[in-house]
Design a protein around this motif. Sequence first.
Motif, PDB file in Angstrom:
ATOM      1  N   SER A 115     -18.748 -36.074   1.458  1.00  0.00           N
ATOM      2  CA  SER A 115     -18.211 -35.661   0.158  1.00  0.00           C
ATOM      3  C   SER A 115     -19.249 -34.887  -0.647  1.00  0.00           C
ATOM      4  CB  SER A 115     -17.748 -36.882  -0.639  1.00  0.00           C
ATOM      5  OG  SER A 115     -16.718 -37.572   0.026  1.00  0.00           O
ATOM      6  N   THR A 116     -20.466 -35.400  -0.676  1.00  0.00           N
ATOM      7  CA  THR A 116     -21.519 -34.777  -1.476  1.00  0.00           C
ATOM      8  C   THR A 116     -21.828 -33.366  -0.997  1.00  0.00           C
ATOM      9  OG1 THR A 116     -22.491 -36.963  -1.831  1.00  0.00           O
ATOM     10  CG2 THR A 116     -23.879 -35.060  -2.320  1.00  0.00           C
ATOM     11  N   VAL A 117     -22.017 -33.210   0.314  1.00  0.00           N
ATOM     12  CA  VAL A 117     -22.360 -31.893   0.858  1.00  0.00           C
ATOM     13  C   VAL A 117     -21.179 -30.931   0.722  1.00  0.00           C
ATOM     14  CG1 VAL A 117     -23.035 -30.639   2.937  1.00  0.00           C
ATOM     15  CG2 VAL A 117     -24.075 -32.854   2.416  1.00  0.00           C
ATOM     16  N   SER A 118     -19.971 -31.421   0.948  1.00  0.00           N
ATOM     17  CA  SER A 118     -18.795 -30.545   0.862  1.00  0.00           C
ATOM     18  C   SER A 118     -18.572 -30.061  -0.564  1.00  0.00           C
ATOM     19  CB  SER A 118     -17.556 -31.278   1.376  1.00  0.00           C
ATOM     20  OG  SER A 118     -17.699 -31.629   2.733  1.00  0.00           O
ATOM     21  N   TYR A 119     -18.590 -30.987  -1.518  1.00  0.00           N
ATOM     22  CA  TYR A 119     -18.439 -30.575  -2.909  1.00  0.00           C
ATOM     23  C   TYR A 119     -19.586 -29.656  -3.329  1.00  0.00           C
ATOM     24  CZ  TYR A 119     -14.454 -33.439  -4.381  1.00  0.00           C
ATOM     25  OH  TYR A 119     -13.206 -33.958  -4.550  1.00  0.00           O
ATOM     26  N   GLY A 120     -20.785 -29.978  -2.918  1.00  0.00           N
ATOM     27  CA  GLY A 120     -21.935 -29.178  -3.319  1.00  0.00           C
ATOM     28  C   GLY A 120     -21.895 -27.769  -2.760  1.00  0.00           C
ATOM     29  N   ALA A 121     -21.624 -27.646  -1.439  1.00  0.00           N
ATOM     30  CA  ALA A 121     -21.695 -26.342  -0.784  1.00  0.00           C
ATOM     31  C   ALA A 121     -20.472 -25.479  -1.043  1.00  0.00           C
ATOM     32  CB  ALA A 121     -21.873 -26.546   0.729  1.00  0.00           C
ATOM     33  N   LEU A 122     -19.289 -26.106  -1.138  1.00  0.00           N
ATOM     34  CA  LEU A 122     -18.046 -25.336  -1.239  1.00  0.00           C
ATOM     35  C   LEU A 122     -17.526 -25.197  -2.664  1.00  0.00           C
ATOM     36  CD1 LEU A 122     -16.182 -26.839   1.857  1.00  0.00           C
ATOM     37  CD2 LEU A 122     -17.418 -24.667   1.738  1.00  0.00           C
ATOM     38  N   TYR A 123     -17.971 -26.051  -3.579  1.00  0.00           N
ATOM     39  CA  TYR A 123     -17.413 -26.041  -4.935  1.00  0.00           C
ATOM     40  C   TYR A 123     -18.482 -25.730  -5.986  1.00  0.00           C
ATOM     41  CZ  TYR A 123     -14.438 -27.437  -8.857  1.00  0.00           C
ATOM     42  OH  TYR A 123     -13.712 -27.444 -10.021  1.00  0.00           O
ATOM     43  N   TYR A 124     -19.497 -26.599  -6.071  1.00  0.00           N
ATOM     44  CA  TYR A 124     -20.462 -26.441  -7.159  1.00  0.00           C
ATOM     45  C   TYR A 124     -21.401 -25.262  -6.951  1.00  0.00           C
ATOM     46  CZ  TYR A 124     -18.862 -30.906  -8.957  1.00  0.00           C
ATOM     47  OH  TYR A 124     -18.089 -31.906  -9.468  1.00  0.00           O
ATOM     48  N   ALA A 125     -21.618 -24.851  -5.713  1.00  0.00           N
ATOM     49  CA  ALA A 125     -22.463 -23.684  -5.470  1.00  0.00           C
ATOM     50  C   ALA A 125     -21.728 -22.382  -5.741  1.00  0.00           C
ATOM     51  CB  ALA A 125     -22.968 -23.695  -4.030  1.00  0.00           C
ATOM     52  N   GLN A 126     -20.400 -22.421  -5.834  1.00  0.00           N
ATOM     53  CA  GLN A 126     -19.614 -21.192  -5.916  1.00  0.00           C
ATOM     54  C   GLN A 126     -19.990 -20.285  -7.089  1.00  0.00           C
ATOM     55  OE1 GLN A 126     -17.053 -20.307  -8.256  1.00  0.00           O
ATOM     56  NE2 GLN A 126     -16.559 -18.388  -7.201  1.00  0.00           N
ATOM     57  N   PRO A 127     -20.134 -20.796  -8.323  1.00  0.00           N
ATOM     58  CA  PRO A 127     -20.478 -19.878  -9.422  1.00  0.00           C
ATOM     59  C   PRO A 127     -21.775 -19.112  -9.184  1.00  0.00           C
ATOM     60  CG  PRO A 127     -19.744 -21.993 -10.281  1.00  0.00           C
ATOM     61  CD  PRO A 127     -19.915 -22.172  -8.813  1.00  0.00           C
ATOM     62  N   LEU A 128     -22.773 -19.793  -8.645  1.00  0.00           N
ATOM     63  CA  LEU A 128     -24.044 -19.124  -8.374  1.00  0.00           C
ATOM     64  C   LEU A 128     -23.899 -18.108  -7.245  1.00  0.00           C
ATOM     65  CD1 LEU A 128     -26.323 -22.279  -8.546  1.00  0.00           C
ATOM     66  CD2 LEU A 128     -26.156 -20.488 -10.266  1.00  0.00           C
ATOM     67  N   LEU A 129     -23.180 -18.490  -6.190  1.00  0.00           N
ATOM     68  CA  LEU A 129     -22.966 -17.568  -5.073  1.00  0.00           C
ATOM     69  C   LEU A 129     -22.120 -16.379  -5.510  1.00  0.00           C
ATOM     70  CD1 LEU A 129     -22.213 -20.220  -2.293  1.00  0.00           C
ATOM     71  CD2 LEU A 129     -24.329 -18.913  -2.612  1.00  0.00           C
ATOM     72  N   ALA A 130     -21.174 -16.617  -6.425  1.00  0.00           N
ATOM     73  CA  ALA A 130     -20.325 -15.528  -6.905  1.00  0.00           C
ATOM     74  C   ALA A 130     -21.155 -14.480  -7.650  1.00  0.00           C
ATOM     75  CB  ALA A 130     -19.229 -16.081  -7.807  1.00  0.00           C
ATOM     76  N   GLY A 141     -13.610 -31.539  11.715  1.00  0.00           N
ATOM     77  CA  GLY A 141     -13.149 -30.154  11.740  1.00  0.00           C
ATOM     78  C   GLY A 141     -13.259 -29.486  10.391  1.00  0.00           C
ATOM     79  N   GLY A 142     -13.005 -30.241   9.320  1.00  0.00           N
ATOM     80  CA  GLY A 142     -13.137 -29.685   7.984  1.00  0.00           C
ATOM     81  C   GLY A 142     -14.566 -29.257   7.677  1.00  0.00           C
ATOM     82  N   ALA A 143     -15.537 -30.097   8.059  1.00  0.00           N
ATOM     83  CA  ALA A 143     -16.938 -29.740   7.828  1.00  0.00           C
ATOM     84  C   ALA A 143     -17.334 -28.502   8.634  1.00  0.00           C
ATOM     85  CB  ALA A 143     -17.840 -30.921   8.188  1.00  0.00           C
ATOM     86  N   PHE A 144     -16.911 -28.464   9.893  1.00  0.00           N
ATOM     87  CA  PHE A 144     -17.232 -27.304  10.728  1.00  0.00           C
ATOM     88  C   PHE A 144     -16.539 -26.039  10.206  1.00  0.00           C
ATOM     89  CE2 PHE A 144     -18.080 -30.030  14.763  1.00  0.00           C
ATOM     90  CZ  PHE A 144     -19.303 -30.392  14.235  1.00  0.00           C
ATOM     91  N   LEU A 145     -15.307 -26.187   9.737  1.00  0.00           N
ATOM     92  CA  LEU A 145     -14.591 -25.042   9.189  1.00  0.00           C
ATOM     93  C   LEU A 145     -15.264 -24.539   7.911  1.00  0.00           C
ATOM     94  CD1 LEU A 145     -12.117 -23.303   9.779  1.00  0.00           C
ATOM     95  CD2 LEU A 145     -10.785 -24.827   8.323  1.00  0.00           C
ATOM     96  N   GLY A 146     -15.776 -25.468   7.089  1.00  0.00           N
ATOM     97  CA  GLY A 146     -16.525 -25.066   5.909  1.00  0.00           C
ATOM     98  C   GLY A 146     -17.763 -24.265   6.283  1.00  0.00           C
ATOM     99  N   ALA A 147     -18.445 -24.704   7.347  1.00  0.00           N
ATOM    100  CA  ALA A 147     -19.618 -23.956   7.812  1.00  0.00           C
ATOM    101  C   ALA A 147     -19.211 -22.561   8.290  1.00  0.00           C
ATOM    102  CB  ALA A 147     -20.302 -24.728   8.936  1.00  0.00           C
ATOM    103  N   LEU A 148     -18.088 -22.484   9.014  1.00  0.00           N
ATOM    104  CA  LEU A 148     -17.606 -21.179   9.479  1.00  0.00           C
ATOM    105  C   LEU A 148     -17.264 -20.275   8.295  1.00  0.00           C
ATOM    106  CD1 LEU A 148     -16.650 -19.272  11.721  1.00  0.00           C
ATOM    107  CD2 LEU A 148     -14.427 -20.429  11.663  1.00  0.00           C
ATOM    108  N   ALA A 149     -16.678 -20.861   7.263  1.00  0.00           N
ATOM    109  CA  ALA A 149     -16.338 -20.073   6.067  1.00  0.00           C
ATOM    110  C   ALA A 149     -17.593 -19.488   5.422  1.00  0.00           C
ATOM    111  CB  ALA A 149     -15.591 -20.950   5.069  1.00  0.00           C
ATOM    112  N   LEU A 150     -18.626 -20.307   5.282  1.00  0.00           N
ATOM    113  CA  LEU A 150     -19.860 -19.828   4.658  1.00  0.00           C
ATOM    114  C   LEU A 150     -20.564 -18.787   5.522  1.00  0.00           C
ATOM    115  CD1 LEU A 150     -21.197 -23.206   3.217  1.00  0.00           C
ATOM    116  CD2 LEU A 150     -20.161 -21.306   1.954  1.00  0.00           C
TER     117      LEU A 150
END
Length: 382
Positions: free
Chosen positions: A8-23, A70-79
């Motif tokens: 949960s921590t890594v997924s929220y951090g990498a896919l959600y909370y990092a988004q404004p900075l990455l944007a 699969g969700g974690a791996f798919l998140g990595a593929l997305a990034l």
Amino acid sequence: MWTLALLSTVSYGALYYAQPLLAVATEHALGWSRVQTGLAFTLALLVTAFLAPAVGRALDARGGRTLLTGGAFLGALALLTLALTSSYPLFITGWLLAGVAMSLTFYEAVFTVLGQQVQGAARTRATLTITLIAGLASTIFVPLTTALLEGGGLRVAFVSLAALLLGVGALTWRVLPPRARKERDVQVVPFTPDSPFVRLTLAFTLARVVTVGVGLQLAPLLLAAGYRPALAATLTGLLGLAALPGRVVFVPLLARVGALPLTVVLLAQLGLASLLLLFTHWPLLVGLGIVAFGLASGALTLARVEVLLRHSGAAVFGAANGWMARPVNLAQAWTPLGVGLLFTWTGRYAPALLLLAALGLFSAWTLRTLARQSSVGVSADV
């Protein structure tokens, strides 16, 4: 429990909370506008919302090992896709993949898998632990993403966050049981939302509108009222910080008050705290409102799980949670646009805060009337 907390921590951090900075970094690197990067993230949230019921049913049927991994791996593929993109269609594709990953790794999926393996008071304690750890995702990943961007640039940041998701995905596959734990001789019937469940969904959807709306407007509200930027930032950070003790206090109160009555109080607290934020010329009242709001919003994360489990049961929790998650997540996706339009039309923050306060109080009234009816599927002592 610890693996689900880390996921949960890594997924929220990498896919959600990092988004404004990455944007912002993407806009600078590729010359795109905030509308373009914001649209991509909104589409990701919409994908998460629309997939929620199907993901919930799949988790009930198959358990979480394959799906969460699969969700974690798919998140990595997305990034990784976002790291390599130079065209806007591919950028949209990357965030659409991220939306699928969010539906498989965020709280809705994690709490479903937890409920399949742990029951009773142990489940409540485990849920608290997961939310306390994942509640630090922004605290960890905002400075981490900033450091990655400053140290190596946009591509290094994307690849590094992808590597973290790959690692936690591998751990998830190794630790989680292959299937859901089913009780013997229990026939699982398909989930069908009844009238009380629809009202529960309405209440939690309105609560999400309130929490997102206030969170978006708090810092601009304080700055417009003349607060110094440092003080405005501190008070805004206090909103998230107060959520953690709110979750801790929820557990002992749950045993004394019951899940549904306690949820009614928390929803009313959201509405009343929103009203206190209107008194910007009295900093003490604003601070009190921020703390009260943060405590309530943090505790509501646990309250939703407890109320839903008592209403629907663990066997169909995934389907029920997924059904509820769709309107809740849709509200999260569209609330920024709604409050932004309201501010554009009025030029003031007060109308939006008054509306949000009214929605919070109405959600409390919805559950209050539900608790008082003798024929509902949620008993008064849940």
